[in-house]
Design a protein around this motif. Structure first.
Motif, PDB file in Angstrom:
ATOM      1  N   MET A   1       0.882  -1.157  -0.146  1.00  0.00           N
ATOM      2  CA  MET A   1       0.233  -0.281   0.040  1.00  0.00           C
ATOM      3  C   MET A   1       0.069   1.318   0.038  1.00  0.00           C
ATOM      4  O   MET A   1       1.993   1.139   0.828  1.00  0.00           O
ATOM      5  N   PHE A 184       1.087  -6.992   9.995  1.00  0.00           N
ATOM      6  CA  PHE A 184       1.274  -7.954   8.622  1.00  0.00           C
ATOM      7  C   PHE A 184      -0.500  -8.409   8.485  1.00  0.00           C
ATOM      8  O   PHE A 184      -0.788  -7.619   7.981  1.00  0.00           O
ATOM      9  N   GLN A 187      -2.532  -5.246   7.623  1.00  0.00           N
ATOM     10  CA  GLN A 187      -2.520  -4.573   7.217  1.00  0.00           C
ATOM     11  C   GLN A 187      -2.628  -5.427   5.465  1.00  0.00           C
ATOM     12  O   GLN A 187      -3.023  -5.772   4.512  1.00  0.00           O
ATOM     13  N   TYR A 188      -2.514  -6.581   5.273  1.00  0.00           N
ATOM     14  CA  TYR A 188      -2.539  -7.922   4.766  1.00  0.00           C
ATOM     15  C   TYR A 188      -2.674  -9.125   4.421  1.00  0.00           C
ATOM     16  O   TYR A 188      -3.106 -10.068   4.598  1.00  0.00           O
ATOM     17  N   THR A 189      -3.619  -9.101   5.694  1.00  0.00           N
ATOM     18  CA  THR A 189      -5.166  -9.767   5.715  1.00  0.00           C
ATOM     19  C   THR A 189      -6.320  -9.639   5.438  1.00  0.00           C
ATOM     20  O   THR A 189      -6.831  -8.512   5.977  1.00  0.00           O
ATOM     21  N   ARG A 190      -7.134 -10.869   5.566  1.00  0.00           N
ATOM     22  CA  ARG A 190      -9.044 -10.075   5.026  1.00  0.00           C
ATOM     23  C   ARG A 190      -8.802  -9.848   6.787  1.00  0.00           C
ATOM     24  O   ARG A 190     -10.453  -8.916   6.803  1.00  0.00           O
TER      25      ARG A 190
ATOM     26  N   PHE C 107     -11.024 -10.452  -1.965  1.00  0.00           N
ATOM     27  CA  PHE C 107      -9.145 -10.383  -1.885  1.00  0.00           C
ATOM     28  C   PHE C 107      -8.227 -11.543  -2.846  1.00  0.00           C
ATOM     29  O   PHE C 107      -8.530 -12.213  -2.336  1.00  0.00           O
ATOM     30  N   PRO C 108      -7.787 -11.136  -3.633  1.00  0.00           N
ATOM     31  CA  PRO C 108      -6.679 -11.732  -4.416  1.00  0.00           C
ATOM     32  C   PRO C 108      -5.446 -12.056  -3.661  1.00  0.00           C
ATOM     33  O   PRO C 108      -4.894 -10.885  -2.874  1.00  0.00           O
ATOM     34  N   MET C 109      -4.898 -12.854  -3.102  1.00  0.00           N
ATOM     35  CA  MET C 109      -3.765 -13.270  -2.055  1.00  0.00           C
ATOM     36  C   MET C 109      -2.375 -14.113  -3.029  1.00  0.00           C
ATOM     37  O   MET C 109      -3.087 -14.431  -3.841  1.00  0.00           O
ATOM     38  N   LEU C 112      -0.203 -16.094   1.853  1.00  0.00           N
ATOM     39  CA  LEU C 112      -0.588 -14.737   3.074  1.00  0.00           C
ATOM     40  C   LEU C 112      -0.705 -14.644   3.421  1.00  0.00           C
ATOM     41  O   LEU C 112      -1.962 -14.059   3.828  1.00  0.00           O
ATOM     42  N   ALA C 113      -0.424 -12.882   2.328  1.00  0.00           N
ATOM     43  CA  ALA C 113      -0.193 -11.995   2.151  1.00  0.00           C
ATOM     44  C   ALA C 113      -1.715 -11.522   0.796  1.00  0.00           C
ATOM     45  O   ALA C 113      -1.774 -12.278   0.431  1.00  0.00           O
ATOM     46  N   ILE C 114      -2.416 -10.570   1.607  1.00  0.00           N
ATOM     47  CA  ILE C 114      -3.492  -9.458   0.614  1.00  0.00           C
ATOM     48  C   ILE C 114      -2.844  -9.433  -0.866  1.00  0.00           C
ATOM     49  O   ILE C 114      -1.245  -8.184  -0.504  1.00  0.00           O
ATOM     50  N   TRP C 116      -1.383  -6.683  -2.666  1.00  0.00           N
ATOM     51  CA  TRP C 116      -2.377  -4.940  -2.999  1.00  0.00           C
ATOM     52  C   TRP C 116      -2.121  -5.050  -4.016  1.00  0.00           C
ATOM     53  O   TRP C 116      -3.053  -3.340  -4.891  1.00  0.00           O
TER      54      TRP C 116
END
Lengths: 342, 348, 503
Positions: A1, A184, A187-190, C107-109, C112-114, C116
């Motif tokens: 991001m 993490f 910002q990066y998980t559902r 979200f597309p992954m 383990l991470a989204i 972006w």
């Protein structure tokens, strides 16, 4: 991001906080000898490791628009259970630590379930949790229990050195790892993004098909876990279990989150901001300690003043936020574009 | 007969009263002399008097809190306000030893009435600050009062310079320990505040406006009520009750401890309000119910003391009470029970 | 136009307790068309959309998507079938970035991470397809409502939708923004997406729609090509021609008195950007001024500005010839203005308080805290109004929330009459109440008017406006388009005015 580069209502409080920290630290360096050193900075982290961990959990709760008043009590309960099991039952640290972490999480899970399923106010439920956890401490023992277990002592004294005169404790490392994981997660998980979505607009989050209920319960579970972890760090730091440990920690954690730029109405803020918030609280303490002539109660007053300033700033930004749309009016003509044509 | 009974159970005071009676019975079971009152030196002594006397500060603050909660607000800074007002009055009175007519007596640093007025004024100031943040700046009540809660004890310690300030001036002890016609002075104070409040809420439009704003702020504003000013003064009043409570507490323990005076009192006050039947979501409020709620808390504490259990465990009991009260108030639980009752009724 | 519809709704029936919301409703959507769904309040538009999007399940009838019967269970479910909805209020999270709002929940992954990067890339693409070029990493709340609306559409389309439902998407947009939205809709049309457009704005209906389906009282009235249905005809089909004859009779009997020469309140150029074009109104004592117009034409906005709830950005108000500033309800009440709001539940009644307390509330608020009406006086007053206005209740101590809508409305009227106002603003006083109570309330309005009150009357039911009004100010699209004499007017003349010049 693309977080950097854009200064807007979201990042401004965090920026202000960071600048403030730098200013306070700079002020200390100019005013007092020996203040400006890597170790003074690292000591902030060492002394406040448990506050940071607790504040991280609290940040998630606040991001959903909730609040958790039970964190300080869960920290105390964790120290108490640890001390009792290690000292009186002679359990191994490798059993006790996972156990207390599970107890803290379960505590949070139960409170989250009450909040979600019975639609009770988070403030009241966690207030009850606060009483319960503190009371349970005294059920175990009224007095402080010292931890003499050699493993604990070893961990407590272990230092990880960087270069010559700089080191960190195990607790500080754990808190930094927690922070990294939390960033993490946020910002990066559902899960993390759902937390933000709930805080932004719970109804929309539901309509967009997000698992609102589950996430809310999990958030309190996470806060319970973080509190228990904070409690473990306190046992390393204090080497004792006591029902009066971490009294009023919940307010410090909330203050750190707010000063770190998290909106108490939810949806806006960064986990990293809370660490900066904790560091600001720490640096204020250090400044007052270095000064010597100022008494420790100035810390509380300074925190209160900061809290007030940041709350007012948030209110201003909130009100300005609705006008921001008008400032960024991409489509409207520069002059009186929105004025009605007669 | 049946009619009056159902009317009785529907009264908002029914459940608080039942709880209080049950607690008293429990006390009698463990301590047969619970209701005994003896007259010593023209003063009434006994467990009941003791409970009433000790509950006085809580009753006062809980009354102020009732009004705040009725307007959909909350004030978590009352404990800090108690600490500040207590520190002010203790520091102003203090007491220094002088020899007057060959007898050692303590005199106050400033005249006692002045000190009391100053303490109440400082408490009022705290309330005005809260009111300004809530009604003026439009902050959430929890957040707005959190600020004073955090900073307040620091301010109190600033006044006491970090020490526990001991008061030596005899006349001041009268407030917290004195008796008039055999009854503790603190109870007269509670009675006066209650009378004033009942007068204001029942004989003026204040009660109506507070309930109206708590139930529907928008409709109230549209009816011409100045909701903001009302909320502002309600916070101010709540802080003044905290100031009066501070006088009693300080006088009772003959010292001001900035760290511990009024600690967790805000939570007890909120609990008393909830126990008394006032919804934490605002609206209809019950001052008498609140008083009974405060007495329930104090009687519970007393019972736990007399059981010989460490008083700190009181917290566990309080927690269970908090959860119980909230669950009973929770509409979700009621729906759940209704559905369950309906289902079992349907299959039977 | 292609002959096979992508979506067909047949003979949909749906009743709620006591109300038949839909009776044999029908709808056909073809690929690549914009289809307007029209009807008055309560015509069944929103129920039909709820059935289509799985919020409500129909009692009978079927929905065919590409000839396959479907039965969506939830909004999510409908979306998976290819039916996406954009609701009137933007249902997004204002605190998240534009890109995130488009993709949250799916979200597309990457591990383990989204992912972006992928989200930003795809979001930009999705918005570019709607001719929107913005920085998708910015927070949604930084953008105007129109862009937010477009983001909502982009989200709706990101699931490969075949049918896009827009439920009053333009109600908070200004003209430029509406044009922007329409450009995007035309783009979608070209791509073969079927768009169902619900709106109250006539101009917009004709600007964008290919065909129009009209509902009335839950029934299907007709499906027309937009080009062949004139505005006046459209309004007639929406409203029906059953003019209330009793209303005509009642009107000729009353309002014979001449009003005073000077208006009680005179409004010049009162307006606020985005809400209301400047409006002029004169309201006389002893007269009812009706505000005629469809929903969203600016009736409520006018009322709220007059009562000092929403601040006007331009214009002046004079009461009895003296200029006044009405910037709070309190000030308006002081000037003798009373206001019964449209949303009775959230803005009118104080539900847990008794009828007595609700009735004296405004009077007491004006008297202040200390000049408290003794309970005896309160009860007498409440009983008096309960009798006078025919409020049906066992006694005055019952919580007002337990009364029926009509009786609540009467109690609200009593609240204001107790203050002896000079002007009464009634915003949809008959909404959601039964027909007998409606007639009673309209009679009350006439009675009060005869007693010398100035009244501003707002209703979606044109027959009611005609029945009570001495004069009618006609509004269209947040603008006053004319004023006609209530006695001379009939529905046709008002509708002609609403329809505008071309009719």
């Amino acid at each position: 991001m693309n977080l950097a580069g854009t200064i807007n209502t979201r990042t401004l409080p965090l920026l202000v906080t960071s600048v403030l920290f730098a200013l306070l630290f700079g002020f200390g360096s100019v005013s007092y000898d020996n203040f400006f050193s890597v170790q003074v900075f690292l000591n902030l982290l060492i002394d406040n490791a448990f506050v940071a961990v607790v504040a991280i959990g609290m940040t998630f709760v606040i991001l959903t628009g909730g609040i958790d008043l039970s964190v300080g009590s869960i920290v105390a309960l964790t120290t108490m259970v640890t001390a009792a099991l290690v000292e009186q039952q002679h359990w191994s640290i490798w059993v006790v630590v996972p156990l207390v972490l599970a107890i803290g999480s379960l505590f949070g899970l139960l409170m989250g379930s009450l909040i979600h399923y019975f639609r009770m106010q988070p403030f009241i439920v966690t207030l009850g949790g606060m009483f319960l956890a503190r009371g349970l401490c005294y059920v175990i023992s009224i007095d402080s229990i010292a931890i003499t277990d050699p493993t604990y002592a070893a961990i407590s004294e272990y230092r990880i050195s960087f270069g010559e005169e700089a080191f960190l404790s195990v607790s500080a490392i754990i808190s930094l790892l927690t922070l990294a994981l939390a960033i993490f997660l946020a910002q990066y998980t559902r899960f993390g993004r759902t937390v933000y979505a709930i805080g932004g607009n719970e109804r929309s989050a539901l309509l967009m098909g997000l698992p609102v209920g589950r996430t809310k319960i999990l958030v309190y579970t996470l806060s319970g876990f973080c509190s228990a972890l904070g409690g473990v760090l306190v046992t390393f730091y204090m080497l004792s279990g006591y029902g009066l440990h971490a009294l009023g920690l919940e307010m410090d954690a909330i203050a750190a989150a707010v000063i770190g730029g998290t909106l108490l109405t939810g949806g806006v803020g960064y986990v990293a901001g809370s660490l900066v918030g904790v560091m600001i609280l720490g640096v204020i303490q250090s400044l007052i300690a270095f000064d010597g002539s100022l008494s420790s109660w100035w810390t509380r007053i300074a925190i209160g003043v900061l809290l007030c300033a940041f709350c007012l700033m948030q209110r201003l930004l909130e009100q300005g936020g609705s006008n921001l749309g008008a400032i960024f009016s991409y489509w409207k003509k520069p002059a009186e574009g929105s004025a009605p044509a007669r | 007969m049946k009619n009056t009974l159902s009317q009785l159970t529907r009264s908002h005071l029914f459940w608080p009263c039942v709880t209080l009676v049950l607690l008293c019975l429990a006390n009698v079971y463990f301590n047969p002399g619970f209701f005994d009152i003896e007259v010593k030196d023209g003063h009434l002594y006994g467990s009941v008097i003791d409970i009433l006397n000790r509950a006085a500060p809580l009753m006062l603050i809980a009354m102020g809190m009732t009004l705040v909660i009725a307007t959909r607000g909350i004030d978590i800074s009352v404990g800090a306000t108690v600490a500040i007002a207590g520190a002010v009055v203790a520091a102003l009175i203090g007491g220094s030893l002088v020899i007057k007519d060959g007898v050692q007596t303590y005199v106050s640093n400033v005249p006692m009435p002045l000190a009391i007025v100053a303490a109440l004024a400082v408490a009022l100031l705290c309330g005005l600050w809260n009111g300004l943040l809530v009604a003026g700046a439009g902050m959430q009540p929890i957040v707005a009062t959190l600020i004073l809660m955090v900073a307040g004890r620091g301010v109190a310690q600033l006044i006491t310079e970090g020490q526990i300030v001991t008061v030596y001036y005899e006349p001041f002890f009268f407030i917290g320990n004195g008796f008039i016609f055999g009854i503790p002075v603190s109870l007269y104070i509670v009675a006066v505040v209650l009378a004033v409040l009942l007068l204001l809420t029942k004989r003026t439009a204040l009660g109506l406006f507070i309930e109206s704003v708590g139930i529907n702020p928008v409709a109230s504003r549209f009816s011409g009520i100045s909701a903001r000013a009302l909320v502002f003064w309600v916070y101010a009043f709540c802080a003044v009750t905290a100031g009066i409570a501070a006088l009693i507490i300080t006088s009772n323990v003959k010292s001001a401890d900035a760290n511990n005076a009024g600690l967790l009192l805000e939570l007890d006050a909120i609990l008393a309000v909830a126990l008394g039947g006032t919804s934490l979501a605002g609206g209809r409020f019950y001052l008498i119910g609140t008083l009974i709620g405060a007495l329930i808390i104090q009687t519970l504490t007393y019972a736990i003391y007399s059981l010989g259990v460490p008083p700190e465990i009181n917290m566990v009991v309080k927690a269970i009470v908090v959860f119980g009260v909230c669950l009973i108030q929770s509409p979700a639980l009621r729906d759940l029970l209704m559905k369950h009752a309906f289902r079992t009724g349907g299959t039977a | 136009m292609k002959p096979t519809p992508v979506l067909v709704m047949q003979d949909i029936c749906k009743s709620f307790p006591g109300v038949k919301a839909l009776t044999d409703a029908r709808l056909r959507l073809f690929p690549g068309e914009v289809h307007a769904l029209m009807g008055q309040n309560g015509a069944g538009k929103s129920t039909l959309i709820k059935v289509l999007t799985g919020v409500e399940s129909p009692d009978s009838g079927q929905i065919l998507l590409k000839d396959q019967p479907i039965r969506p269970e939830s909004v999510d479910d409908a979306q998976k079938l290819g039916i996406s909805t954009v609701f009137q209020e933007v249902n997004l999270c204002p605190n998240l970035s534009v890109a995130e709002n488009i993709f949250i929940g799916r979200f597309p992954m990457r591990g383990l991470a989204i992912d972006w990067k992928a989200i930003e890339r795809d979001a930009r693409k999705a918005l570019l397809a709607l001719n929107i070029d913005i920085d998708v990493t910015r927070t949604l709340s930084e953008f105007p409502v129109a862009i937010q609306q477009m983001v909502a559409i982009a989200r709706a389309l990101s699931t490969e939708a075949q049918v896009l439902i827009l439920d009053e998407p333009t109600s908070s947009l200004d003209e430029d923004e509406v044009e922007r939205l329409f450009d995007a809709l035309r783009e979608l049309k070209r791509k073969g997406i079927a768009i169902l457009f619900v709106t109250h704005f006539l101009d917009q209906t004709y600007a964008i729609s290919d065909r129009i389906t009209v509902l009335r009282n839950g029934e299907f009235i007709g499906e027309y090509p937009a080009a062949e249905l004139g505005r006046l005809e459209l309004i007639n089909t929406m409203v029906g021609r059953d003019i209330d004859e009793a209303g005509q009779a009642a009107k000729s009997a009353s309002s014979a008195d001449r009003p005073t020469d000077r208006p009680f309140i005179s409004v010049q150029g009162l307006g606020a950007a985005g809400r209301m074009h400047p409006i002029d109104l004169d309201i006389y004592q002893g007269q009812v001024l009706g505000l005629g117009g469809l929903l969203g034409s600016g009736r409520t906005e006018t009322a709220r500005m007059l009562f000092g709830i929403d601040r006007a950005e331009s214009g002046t108000i004079a009461i009895d010839g003296a200029p006044v500033r009405l910037n709070s309800p309190r000030k308006a009440v002081r000037q003798g203005i009373a206001f019964c709001p449209e949303d009775r539940k959230t803005e009118g009644i104080v539900a847990d308080l008794s009828i007595r307390e609700n009735i004296i509330l405004a009077l007491q608020a004006r008297r202040g805290i200390f000049r408290y009406l003794p309970k005896r006086v309160q009860t007498a007053m409440a009983d008096e109004y309960i009798k006078q206005l025919g409020i049906r209740t066992p006694d005055a101590e019952k919580p007002i929330g337990q009364l029926s809508g009509g009786n609540q409305q009467k109690a609200l009227l009593a609240r204001w009459l107790a203050t002896e106002p000079k002007m009464l603003i009634l915003d949809e006083p008959t909404r959601g109440i039964d027909i007998a109570a409606k007639l009673e309330i309209m009679d009350l309005v006439k009675t009060q008017c005869r007693k010398g009150l100035a009244i501003l009357f707002i209703s979606s039911e044109m027959s009611e406006v005609l029945r009570v009004s001495d004069r009618i100010a006609v509004l269209r699209d947040r603008q006053k388009v004319g004023e006609i004499d209530g006695k001379a007017a009939d529905e046709q003349s008002v509708f002609r005015m609403i329809a505008g010049a071309e009719a």
